[in-house]
Structure formats: C-alpha cells, structure tokens
Design a protein around this motif. Structure first.
Motif, short mmCIF file in Angstrom:
data_model
loop_
_atom_site.label_atom_id
_atom_site.label_comp_id
_atom_site.label_asym_id
_atom_site.label_seq_id
_atom_site.Cartn_x
_atom_site.Cartn_y
_atom_site.Cartn_z
N VAL A 194 0.82 -1.22 0.00
CA VAL A 194 0.00 0.00 0.00
C VAL A 194 0.85 1.26 0.00
O VAL A 194 0.52 2.25 -0.63
CB VAL A 194 -0.97 -0.01 1.21
N GLY A 195 1.96 1.24 0.73
CA GLY A 195 2.83 2.40 0.85
C GLY A 195 2.54 3.19 2.11
O GLY A 195 1.43 3.17 2.64
N ILE A 196 3.57 3.89 2.60
CA ILE A 196 3.46 4.68 3.83
C ILE A 196 3.81 6.13 3.51
O ILE A 196 4.78 6.40 2.80
CB ILE A 196 4.44 4.16 4.91
N LYS A 197 3.03 7.05 4.05
CA LYS A 197 3.36 8.48 3.96
C LYS A 197 4.19 8.86 5.17
O LYS A 197 3.98 8.33 6.27
CB LYS A 197 2.09 9.32 3.88
N ILE A 198 5.09 9.79 5.00
CA ILE A 198 6.04 10.17 6.07
C ILE A 198 5.33 10.66 7.31
O ILE A 198 5.70 10.31 8.43
CB ILE A 198 7.02 11.24 5.55
N LYS A 199 4.28 11.45 7.16
CA LYS A 199 3.63 12.08 8.31
C LYS A 199 2.56 11.21 8.97
O LYS A 199 1.90 11.64 9.90
CB LYS A 199 3.03 13.42 7.90
N GLU A 200 2.37 9.99 8.50
CA GLU A 200 1.35 9.12 9.07
C GLU A 200 1.76 8.64 10.46
O GLU A 200 2.87 8.15 10.65
CB GLU A 200 1.10 7.90 8.19
N THR A 201 0.86 8.81 11.43
CA THR A 201 1.12 8.33 12.78
C THR A 201 1.02 6.81 12.83
O THR A 201 1.84 6.14 13.45
CB THR A 201 0.09 8.93 13.77
#
Length: 198
Positions: free
Chosen positions: A36-43
C-alpha cells in the motif's frame, strides 16, 4: 518515610494478544505497508490499521467504525498494535483513509499477497484444495459505482484484467429464492484443513 509509588496502569490483552502474535509472526503489517505504501507524516501505518481492524473483528464485541477507538480503550494498544499507539489515533477518519488506500492498491491483490505470505510462513500444504460456495440472498436496490441501479439481469460484458465491484443480480438460487438478488461466497480449504481464501 515511604516514597510514593508510581501510578500503576492496568490494561487488558485478553485473547487479542494471541491474535496479535500470529499477525506479527506472519508479518502482515510489513506486507500491507509494502503493497500500500506509507506516507512520512502518518502516525499509524496502513498495516497497523489493518491489524487493528482484525483485532476489532475478532474481539468478542466488534465496534462499528464510528466507535472504533472506544473498542481499544482499556486495551494494551502499544503492545497489540505498536509502540506509541493510543486508542484516540484509531478514529473513524484514520480507518476511512486506510480503507481508501486498500481499495486503491486493489483489495484482491492485497488479500492474495497476504494469504500467500501466510501460507508460505506457516507451511500450509497446497497439494489439494477443496472448494465450497454459498449464495446469499438479499433484497433492495443496489447502486453500482456510477450511481446507477444495477440491472435485474447480468449484462454480457467483456471481462477485463482489473477487478470489478460485486454485481448483485438475480440468478440460480440454491435456497430456492430466484425472486431475490444474490451474491456468492467461495471458500477454499487446503488438504490439511487450513482456510486459504473466501
């Protein structure tokens, strides 16, 4: 003189500790994050959200999305889901964004990747498989992705490589209710009794 003792915070694991351990062993969180991928600012990562949804679904009392965070109040969320995770972070907005990401990545592709990884990790024998299907009858009008009502009979369409939404139509009904619309659920079980797909 006695020194004041630190406040003790007691939280529950219940049976969810076993479920979380199995999820960790099969590396579900890492597989989902990779697909899915991760965004940098995701908690919380999409994998952690999926783990939380599984724990919620396998809880004795599951909660609807708008009460999702209250399900985890009093539970050891840091131990179950990940370091620094608190129930307030598992709100309906976060769950909704994760569900959107799963849809964009392709839910069938995501499920297949997770199922294959689990089968390999737990050495599920796949020399023989058994298939069973059930038809579920439903009533009412169902809208398709374009907002149009689905036709009573299935229209002949060219099958594409991409997956389409479920089309709820009339058809052969094993429960002898051809007047109702239906959808089919398939379950595949391996020769040694492990459920592979449904």
């Amino acid at each position: 003189m006695k020194k004041p003792s630190e406040a003790i915070n007691i939280v529950n694991l219940d049976h969810l500790g076993i479920v979380a351990g199995i999820i960790d062993e099969m590396e579900l969180v890492e597989e989902v994050n990779k697909k899915v991928g991760i965004k940098i600012k995701e908690t919380l990562s999409p994998g952690q959200v999926m783990k939380a949804m599984i724990l919620n679904g396998l809880g004795f009392l599951s909660a609807p999305i708008y009460l999702f965070d209250t399900f985890f109040v009093g539970k050891a969320t840091e131990h179950l889901i990940g370091e620094g995770v608190i129930p307030e972070q598992l709100n309906d907005d976060r769950i909704g964004r994760a569900l959107d990401k799963y849809h964009q990545a392709g839910t069938t592709k995501l499920f297949t990747a997770i199922a294959l990884k689990a089968a390999k990790k737990f050495q599920v024998s796949m020399k023989s498989v058994h298939l069973d299907s059930s038809s579920i009858s439903v009533e009412g009008a169902y809208k398709n992705c374009q907002g149009k009502s689905q036709e009573v009979e299935a229209e002949s369409e060219d099958t594409e490589s991409s997956m389409k939404t479920i089309k709820i139509v009339h058809g052969y009904s094993r429960d002898r209710r051809p007047d109702l619309k239906q959808f089919i659920i398939d379950t595949i079980v391996s020769g040694d009794g492990d459920v592979l797909r449904y």
